[in-house]
Design an enzyme around this catalytic site. Structure first.
Site, PDB file in Angstrom:
ATOM      1  N   HIS A  65      16.266   5.395  25.728  1.00  0.00           N
ATOM      2  CA  HIS A  65      16.326   4.162  26.510  1.00  0.00           C
ATOM      3  C   HIS A  65      15.159   4.128  27.498  1.00  0.00           C
ATOM      4  CE1 HIS A  65      17.996   0.831  28.778  1.00  0.00           C
ATOM      5  NE2 HIS A  65      17.731   1.515  29.893  1.00  0.00           N
TER       6      HIS A  65
ATOM      7  N   ALA B 245       0.819  -1.209   0.000  1.00  0.00           N
ATOM      8  CA  ALA B 245       0.000   0.000   0.000  1.00  0.00           C
ATOM      9  C   ALA B 245       0.859   1.268   0.000  1.00  0.00           C
ATOM     10  CB  ALA B 245      -0.914  -0.010   1.217  1.00  0.00           C
TER      11      ALA B 245
END
Ligand code: FAD
Ligand code: NAD
Length: 466
Positions: free
Chosen positions: A445, A322
């Site tokens: 993180h 798509a």
């Protein structure tokens, strides 16, 4: 009076066609889009990307509740039951909202929706619902349909031998579903029904799943799907099927030849690929020929050999995705408007939305090796703090770089959120990144994406967390 009814007429309102129509209108071109389906959005919104992701999401929630993933975290959901009608209702709701959204965008941008299937009369006119409409430019964005398998006749109404459209609409969980084709559709929809309680057997002609993906990823995919309980019959072909009552009997043979065996199922999903939609378009009237694979060839600007006729999406060569169709839709509209529309076909990401997800962009290790010397860095999700914390440590990230220039040639991820992770790799590669560029980019993180940074560090042999 204007020479033509429209500046641009697009045939097909899938991701290629509807995006081309909106962009053309945004650029001030008088635009129409012919669509034969009752709703806009094409395969993707009606019977593809969107309904499959709704069922993948619902079935993942069910599996997490019913098979202990939630319980592992102390979320005790006792007597989990499935109301399939509700899940199917959510799917239908998403499809309705999103296809309705395109209708809204057409109105907002003044794109005329011509309801009906279009057929060329000549290079500047088509017939739609008995009316002739003319346009200076015509874009073919007719998409693709399921490739039939001779001897295995699909009947979605009966729901015993189905294609992807039928498999998205089942009103019961099959006891045993046999999936013919271990590609993207087979594994995504096979995963849906396995999670909801079906025994799933995948019969794949080749020796590995997921053609087109990196070899190591394909091998790992087989291990992961087997661990999840799918039965895989690789190197096997289906030679015929018969239906008696509510059961189908399939005849299988080793792909290389050998003794036949039979397999019974109460649902068979045929998912052996898709082919371009070109029948009934009247291409002979404009002298447009197809290539050996039945596709329409275009140049780099998406122009066909016939002046004023363009083509994008699944009907032209390239991956049937798509986002590839959408980018081509934007580019063709810009080219028609006299701007420079470009799609970088070397960097179209591919994602399989199973659990974990499988994603890749650029070259496989095999293809990269054929072009010259390479370096490869790998980092396991087992060593990624977020994946470990979430208890979803299957998979790895692999980065392939040119041995001399360090330029990244390919990135492959197997991770719960690989589909999201691959976007940063695609963007880095679009900007010509080296593995060092990625290794020295600060990553938040704790995130799964840190595995991409660590794999980049591994290209030169210095990851931190392993
Ligand atoms: P289509 O979306 O096929 O649209 C073409 C439209 O043209 C259709 O609506 C058709 O009715 C219409 N049409 C055809 N002929 C005529 C005519 N003569 N006149 C008027 N209208 C006509 N891709 C992804 O990237 N991510 C996914 O997660 C994903 N999941 C998928 C899941 C399934 C089950 C399937 C089947 C496909 C999936 N795909 C996915 C692929 C994606 O749907 C296609 O790549 C994409 O829809 C192609 O867009 P398109 O515009 O080229 O064609
Ligand atoms: P596919 O090409 O991904 O996989 C078809 C598989 O069937 C291949 O592995 C092939 O070797 C196998 N096969 C072919 N003939 C066979 C036979 N006779 N017996 C057994 N196996 C056979 O095709 P698909 O899964 O049908 O998907 C069609 C298209 O839709 C793909 O191009 C894909 O890109 C697109 N799609 C994309 C997504 C996504 O992006 N997540 C999801 C669904 C579909």
């Amino acid at each position: 009076m204007a020479e033509y009814d429209y500046d641009v007429l697009i045939i097909g309102a899938g991701p290629g066609g509807y995006v081309a129509a909106i962009r053309a209108a945004q650029l001030g071109l008088k635009t129409a889009c012919a669509e034969g389906r009752e709703t806009l959005g094409g395969t993707c919104l009606n019977v593809g990307c969107i309904p499959s992701k709704a069922l993948l999401h619902g079935s993942e929630l069910f599996e997490e509740a019913a098979h202990g993933t939630m319980a592992k975290f102390g979320v005790m959901a006792k007597e989990v039951t499935l109301d399939l009608a509700v899940m199917q209702g959510q799917k239908a709701g998403a499809v309705k909202e999103l296809t309705g959204g395109i209708e809204f965008l057409f109105k907002k941008n003044k794109v005329d929706w011509l309801k009906g299937y279009a057929q060329f009369k000549d290079a500047h006119s088509v017939e739609v619902a008995g009316k002739t409409v003319t346009a200076r430019n015509i874009v073919i964005a007719t998409g693709s349909s399921v490739t039939p398998l001779p001897g295995v006749e699909v009947d979605n109404d009966k729901g015993i031998i189905v294609d992807s459209t039928g498999a998205l609409a089942l009103d019961r969980v099959p006891q045993h579903m046999v999936v013919i084709g271990g590609g993207v559709i087979g594994l995504e929809l096979g995963s849906v029904w396995r999670r909801l309680g079906a025994k799933v057997t995948v019969v794949e002609f080749l020796d590995a799943l997921l053609p087109g993906m990196d070899g190591e990823v394909r091998k790992e995919a087989a291990k992961i799907f087997k661990k999840q309980g799918m039965e895989l019959k690789l190197g096997t072909k289906v030679t015929g099927a018969s239906v008696k009552g509510k059961k189908a009997t399939l005849t299988l043979e080793p792909a290389a030849g050998g003794a036949a065996e039979t397999l019974e199922a109460d649902c068979v999903l045929v998912a052996i690929g898709r082919r371009p939609n070109v029948t009934g378009l009247g291409l002979d009237k404009i002298g447009l020929e197809l290539n050996a694979r039945g596709q329409i060839e275009t140049d780099h600007d998406f122009a066909t050999k016939v002046d004023g006729v363009w083509a994008v999406g699944d009907v032209i060569p390239g991956p049937m995705l798509a986002h590839k169709a959408e980018d081509e839709g934007i580019a063709v509209a810009e080219n028609i408007a006299g701007l420079t529309g470009i799609v970088n076909h070397d960097l179209i990401p591919g994602v399989v939305y199973t659990f974990p997800e499988f994603a890749g962009v650029g070259l496989t290790e095999e293809a990269a090796k054929e072009r010259g010397e390479i370096k490869v860095g790998k980092f396991p999700m087992l060593a990624n703090s977020r994946a470990k914390t979430n208890r979803e440590s299957d998979g790895f990230v692999k980065i392939i770089a040119d041995a001399k220039t360090d330029k990244v040639l390919g990135v492959w991820c197997i991770a719960s959120v690989a589909g999201t992770m691959i976007a940063q790799a695609t963007q880095a590669m679009e900007f010509g990144a080296t593995s060092e560029d990625i290794a020295y980019t600060c990553h938040a993180h704790p995130t799964h994406s840190e595995a991409i940074k660590e794999a980049a560090m591994a290209v030169t042999g210095k990851p931190i967390h392993i």
